[in-house]
Scaffold this active site. Sequence first.
Site, PDB file in Angstrom:
ATOM      1  N   ARG A 172       1.332  15.558  -1.837  1.00 50.93           N
ATOM      2  CA  ARG A 172       0.255  14.854  -1.141  1.00 50.93           C
ATOM      3  C   ARG A 172      -0.688  15.831  -0.448  1.00 50.93           C
ATOM      4  O   ARG A 172      -1.836  15.522  -0.196  1.00 50.93           O
ATOM      5  CB  ARG A 172       0.840  13.938  -0.045  1.00 50.93           C
ATOM      6  CG  ARG A 172       1.527  12.691  -0.520  1.00 50.93           C
ATOM      7  CD  ARG A 172       2.297  12.039   0.620  1.00 50.93           C
ATOM      8  NE  ARG A 172       1.480  11.660   1.771  1.00 50.93           N
ATOM      9  CZ  ARG A 172       0.787  10.534   1.859  1.00 50.93           C
ATOM     10  NH1 ARG A 172       0.803   9.684   0.867  1.00 50.93           N
ATOM     11  NH2 ARG A 172       0.080  10.262   2.939  1.00 50.93           N
ATOM     12  N   ARG A 176      -5.130  25.335  -0.607  1.00 55.17           N
ATOM     13  CA  ARG A 176      -6.473  25.846  -0.933  1.00 55.17           C
ATOM     14  C   ARG A 176      -6.573  27.336  -0.662  1.00 55.17           C
ATOM     15  O   ARG A 176      -6.020  27.809   0.336  1.00 55.17           O
ATOM     16  CB  ARG A 176      -7.516  25.196  -0.022  1.00 55.17           C
ATOM     17  CG  ARG A 176      -7.754  23.775  -0.262  1.00 55.17           C
ATOM     18  CD  ARG A 176      -9.047  23.332   0.435  1.00 55.17           C
ATOM     19  NE  ARG A 176      -9.022  21.883   0.498  1.00 55.17           N
ATOM     20  CZ  ARG A 176      -8.797  21.194   1.601  1.00 55.17           C
ATOM     21  NH1 ARG A 176      -8.618  21.815   2.754  1.00 55.17           N
ATOM     22  NH2 ARG A 176      -8.775  19.879   1.551  1.00 55.17           N
ATOM     23  N   ARG A 249      12.250   4.728   6.388  1.00 55.81           N
ATOM     24  CA  ARG A 249      12.174   5.466   7.636  1.00 55.81           C
ATOM     25  C   ARG A 249      11.281   4.675   8.579  1.00 55.81           C
ATOM     26  O   ARG A 249      10.334   3.993   8.152  1.00 55.81           O
ATOM     27  CB  ARG A 249      11.543   6.861   7.442  1.00 55.81           C
ATOM     28  CG  ARG A 249      12.379   7.798   6.644  1.00 55.81           C
ATOM     29  CD  ARG A 249      13.684   8.133   7.306  1.00 55.81           C
ATOM     30  NE  ARG A 249      13.557   9.113   8.376  1.00 55.81           N
ATOM     31  CZ  ARG A 249      14.585   9.508   9.118  1.00 55.81           C
ATOM     32  NH1 ARG A 249      15.792   8.961   8.954  1.00 55.81           N
ATOM     33  NH2 ARG A 249      14.434  10.427  10.053  1.00 55.81           N
ATOM     34  N   ARG A 280       5.455  14.912  15.565  1.00 59.30           N
ATOM     35  CA  ARG A 280       4.082  15.270  15.925  1.00 59.30           C
ATOM     36  C   ARG A 280       3.646  14.554  17.189  1.00 59.30           C
ATOM     37  O   ARG A 280       4.268  13.574  17.605  1.00 59.30           O
ATOM     38  CB  ARG A 280       3.114  14.980  14.778  1.00 59.30           C
ATOM     39  CG  ARG A 280       3.151  13.565  14.256  1.00 59.30           C
ATOM     40  CD  ARG A 280       2.352  13.442  12.948  1.00 59.30           C
ATOM     41  NE  ARG A 280       2.462  12.103  12.396  1.00 59.30           N
ATOM     42  CZ  ARG A 280       2.130  11.758  11.160  1.00 59.30           C
ATOM     43  NH1 ARG A 280       1.653  12.658  10.327  1.00 59.30           N
ATOM     44  NH2 ARG A 280       2.261  10.524  10.738  1.00 59.30           N
ATOM     45  N   GLU A 304       5.879  11.146  18.151  1.00 58.41           N
ATOM     46  CA  GLU A 304       6.479  10.374  17.049  1.00 58.41           C
ATOM     47  C   GLU A 304       7.872  10.906  16.730  1.00 58.41           C
ATOM     48  O   GLU A 304       8.038  12.079  16.412  1.00 58.41           O
ATOM     49  CB  GLU A 304       5.608  10.480  15.790  1.00 58.41           C
ATOM     50  CG  GLU A 304       4.240   9.852  15.957  1.00 58.41           C
ATOM     51  CD  GLU A 304       3.488   9.708  14.637  1.00 58.41           C
ATOM     52  OE1 GLU A 304       4.047  10.051  13.578  1.00 58.41           O
ATOM     53  OE2 GLU A 304       2.328   9.263  14.693  1.00 58.41           O
ATOM     54  N   TYR A 352       4.851   4.550  -1.266  1.00 53.03           N
ATOM     55  CA  TYR A 352       4.221   5.348  -0.207  1.00 53.03           C
ATOM     56  C   TYR A 352       2.711   5.350  -0.446  1.00 53.03           C
ATOM     57  O   TYR A 352       2.147   6.269  -1.014  1.00 53.03           O
ATOM     58  CB  TYR A 352       4.794   6.761  -0.306  1.00 53.03           C
ATOM     59  CG  TYR A 352       4.502   7.720   0.827  1.00 53.03           C
ATOM     60  CD1 TYR A 352       3.744   7.374   1.929  1.00 53.03           C
ATOM     61  CD2 TYR A 352       5.023   9.008   0.794  1.00 53.03           C
ATOM     62  CE1 TYR A 352       3.510   8.275   2.947  1.00 53.03           C
ATOM     63  CE2 TYR A 352       4.791   9.920   1.801  1.00 53.03           C
ATOM     64  CZ  TYR A 352       4.032   9.555   2.868  1.00 53.03           C
ATOM     65  OH  TYR A 352       3.793  10.477   3.863  1.00 53.03           O
ATOM     66  N   ASP A 354      -1.420   5.111   0.394  1.00 49.33           N
ATOM     67  CA  ASP A 354      -2.489   5.361   1.355  1.00 49.33           C
ATOM     68  C   ASP A 354      -3.334   4.090   1.467  1.00 49.33           C
ATOM     69  O   ASP A 354      -3.318   3.241   0.576  1.00 49.33           O
ATOM     70  CB  ASP A 354      -3.364   6.525   0.890  1.00 49.33           C
ATOM     71  CG  ASP A 354      -2.668   7.866   1.106  1.00 49.33           C
ATOM     72  OD1 ASP A 354      -1.817   7.956   2.010  1.00 49.33           O
ATOM     73  OD2 ASP A 354      -2.976   8.824   0.369  1.00 49.33           O
TER      74      ASP A 354
HETATM   75  N1  UDP Z   1       4.759  18.090   5.712  1.00 54.47           N
HETATM   76  C1  UDP Z   1       5.343  19.235   6.176  1.00 54.47           C
HETATM   77  N2  UDP Z   1       4.816  19.852   7.268  1.00 54.47           N
HETATM   78  C2  UDP Z   1       3.716  19.386   7.916  1.00 54.47           C
HETATM   79  C3  UDP Z   1       3.113  18.207   7.428  1.00 54.47           C
HETATM   80  C4  UDP Z   1       3.646  17.586   6.332  1.00 54.47           C
HETATM   81  O1  UDP Z   1       6.352  19.677   5.643  1.00 54.47           O
HETATM   82  O2  UDP Z   1       3.302  19.984   8.919  1.00 54.47           O
HETATM   83  C5  UDP Z   1       5.370  17.421   4.539  1.00 54.47           C
HETATM   84  C6  UDP Z   1       6.441  16.412   4.982  1.00 54.47           C
HETATM   85  O3  UDP Z   1       7.468  16.400   4.005  1.00 54.47           O
HETATM   86  C7  UDP Z   1       5.676  15.114   4.956  1.00 54.47           C
HETATM   87  C8  UDP Z   1       4.777  15.324   3.743  1.00 54.47           C
HETATM   88  O4  UDP Z   1       4.420  16.690   3.804  1.00 54.47           O
HETATM   89  O5  UDP Z   1       6.521  14.005   4.800  1.00 54.47           O
HETATM   90  C9  UDP Z   1       3.557  14.443   3.684  1.00 54.47           C
HETATM   91  O6  UDP Z   1       2.807  14.629   4.867  1.00 54.47           O
HETATM   92  P1  UDP Z   1       1.684  13.610   5.338  1.00 54.47           P
HETATM   93  O7  UDP Z   1       0.948  14.233   6.444  1.00 54.47           O
HETATM   94  O8  UDP Z   1       0.923  13.161   4.142  1.00 54.47           O
HETATM   95  O9  UDP Z   1       2.592  12.440   5.897  1.00 54.47           O
HETATM   96  P2  UDP Z   1       2.190  11.071   6.664  1.00 54.47           P
HETATM   97  O10 UDP Z   1       0.933  11.341   7.421  1.00 54.47           O
HETATM   98  O11 UDP Z   1       2.054  10.013   5.611  1.00 54.47           O
HETATM   99  O12 UDP Z   1       3.341  10.839   7.566  1.00 54.47           O
END
Ligand code: UDP
Length: 373
Positions: A172, A176, A249, A280, A304, A352, A354
């Site tokens: 996801r 870059r 989850r 986070r 969270e 999952y 968006d």
């Molecule tokens: N992820 C990670 N470190 C980060 C952010 C994301 O390892 O700092 C990984 C983690 O496995 C997460 C996935 O990338 O579940 C997808 O992140 P995203 O931000 O898309 O998750 P969401 O915002 O849907 O919770």
Amino acid sequence: MSHYDYLIVGSGLYGATFAYLAHSHGKRCLVIDKRHHLGGNIHCENINGINVHKYGAHIFHTSDKRIWDFVNGFVPFNRYTNSPIANYHGKLYNLPFNMNTFYQMWGVTTPDEAKNIIDKQIQESGITTPNNLEEQAISLVGRDIYEKLIKEYTEKQWGRKCPDLPTFIIRRLPVRFTFDNNYFNDTYQGIPIGGYNRLIDGLLNGIDTLTDTDFFTDRKKWEQIADIIIFTGKIDEFYDYRFGKLNYRTVRFETECLNTQNYQGNAVVNYTSHEQPYTRIIEHKHFEPENPAYMNKQTIISKEYSVEWQNGMEPFYPINNESNTSIYTQYKLLADNEQHIIFGGRLAEYKYYDMDDVIAKAMNDWSKFNGNN
Ligand code: UDP
């Protein structure tokens, strides 16, 4: 109670979009939701003028102009660009993984230097075809970034080890070799000015709605009230868990009001080590800098905590591993044979999703099943 063409169970984005389309084509719709409010997980609570994302940060992004124009038809969106910061033992890194991250990690200043380091780490790992999240992460960004920014965060987020998780979760995120901290690759991105409730209010304008109304407490009655049911709840619950329970989850939020104008300087800061039990911290006011409440001397933050879903909790993320996928496949077979029920959204499709994809799915389902009527 009168009879309806459609009963829509759940007022999140899928249900609300479907209801909007059906209503605007002259269909009689009733939307019911077991919560005290409409909007599902995009619902915001206004606290001291700040729109608090009660069920986790929602940042709208899409490359589909049709979807962007659709949502902007209900409420204008601002130009918020998500650029989260990762905090690993007090050191800060830019996300998603880009030249800024590589500079912070290794001191490299050119794309070639960064690529060389990543290639060397991939080679040392011996991974050729990634089969799980750990292998996929190392194949994308090498072992250092995996260890510091992915491994522990993912363990906290999913409650599972990275080798036990599917590869798509980490795909996801963009990788870059430019100095670009935009978390998304999409053409359009933003937050509704005035909050997400304006979007839901716009979608459901003029439609009959009932909150605090649980489909399962009076299932017989609700099944008879309309010709067709749009079901957006948990598919395993709909079928009385006959093939077993799907895992989810969920997130527990600790929301605080702090006496400072600006707590962390960014909407999203990820804590990527086990040192902090939360994944986070969201500082909600940064989603809407144009909001007059932005300058208030107070701010609202949410920590969270990711936890395994149990009965009575709100399910957030489907866990698309092998065992859940095989259970879901059995439910899906039943769902596909239903004549008067359409299953849509994160929980009913166990996907999952968006937000833009959910809206697109509702639009497609509408035209597939009813659009030509
Ligand atoms: N992820 C990670 N470190 C980060 C952010 C994301 O390892 O700092 C990984 C983690 O496995 C997460 C996935 O990338 O579940 C997808 O992140 P995203 O931000 O898309 O998750 P969401 O915002 O849907 O919770």
